[in-house]
Write a protein that holds these residues in place. Sequence first.
Motif, mmCIF file in Angstrom:
data_model
loop_
_atom_site.group_PDB
_atom_site.id
_atom_site.type_symbol
_atom_site.label_atom_id
_atom_site.label_comp_id
_atom_site.label_asym_id
_atom_site.label_seq_id
_atom_site.Cartn_x
_atom_site.Cartn_y
_atom_site.Cartn_z
ATOM 1 N N GLN A 82 0.807 -0.976 0.028
ATOM 2 C CA GLN A 82 0.036 -0.147 -0.049
ATOM 3 C C GLN A 82 0.876 1.316 0.014
ATOM 4 N N LYS A 83 1.874 1.039 0.723
ATOM 5 C CA LYS A 83 2.909 2.443 0.897
ATOM 6 C C LYS A 83 3.508 2.721 -0.442
ATOM 7 N N LEU A 84 3.602 1.368 -1.224
ATOM 8 C CA LEU A 84 4.226 1.455 -2.616
ATOM 9 C C LEU A 84 3.318 2.310 -3.585
ATOM 10 N N ARG A 85 2.137 1.858 -3.350
ATOM 11 C CA ARG A 85 1.184 2.380 -4.204
ATOM 12 C C ARG A 85 1.117 4.099 -3.957
ATOM 13 N N THR A 86 0.967 4.245 -2.733
ATOM 14 C CA THR A 86 0.921 5.746 -2.369
ATOM 15 C C THR A 86 2.120 6.550 -2.995
#
Length: 129
Positions: A82-86
């Motif tokens: 999710q952090k990668l997506r953000t």
Amino acid sequence: MVMDFKPDKPIYQQLIDKVSSEIIRGDRNAGDKLPSVREFAVETGVNANTMQRVYREMEQLGIVETKRGQGTFVTENLDRLQKLRTEMKQLYIEAFVQDMSELGFTLDEMVDGLVHYQGEREEKNDYTE
């Protein structure tokens, strides 16, 4: 599928971006096994050393995990994904805003353009359904 690389960015970084994009889109899921370094190098048309660097960098970023004797896998750490997506969303927004600013557009004009674009996409989708 041999990739066409842009001259303004290191090849290994373009490959990291490619795999990261595949993960974000859901083409590669948490726990999925990646091709071997050699297979992926042949598939993308790069040197195996370059692909080894891609895997090493992605492991340092926490995007993939290497399991000795088994291969390299997309991390199962959903918080990290999710952090990668953000992070990727932010990078693309920053690039878009910088490019548009250099062309002389204000933030309000950018937002208006995006709203208009979204409306056109929705109309097109309604029409084709």
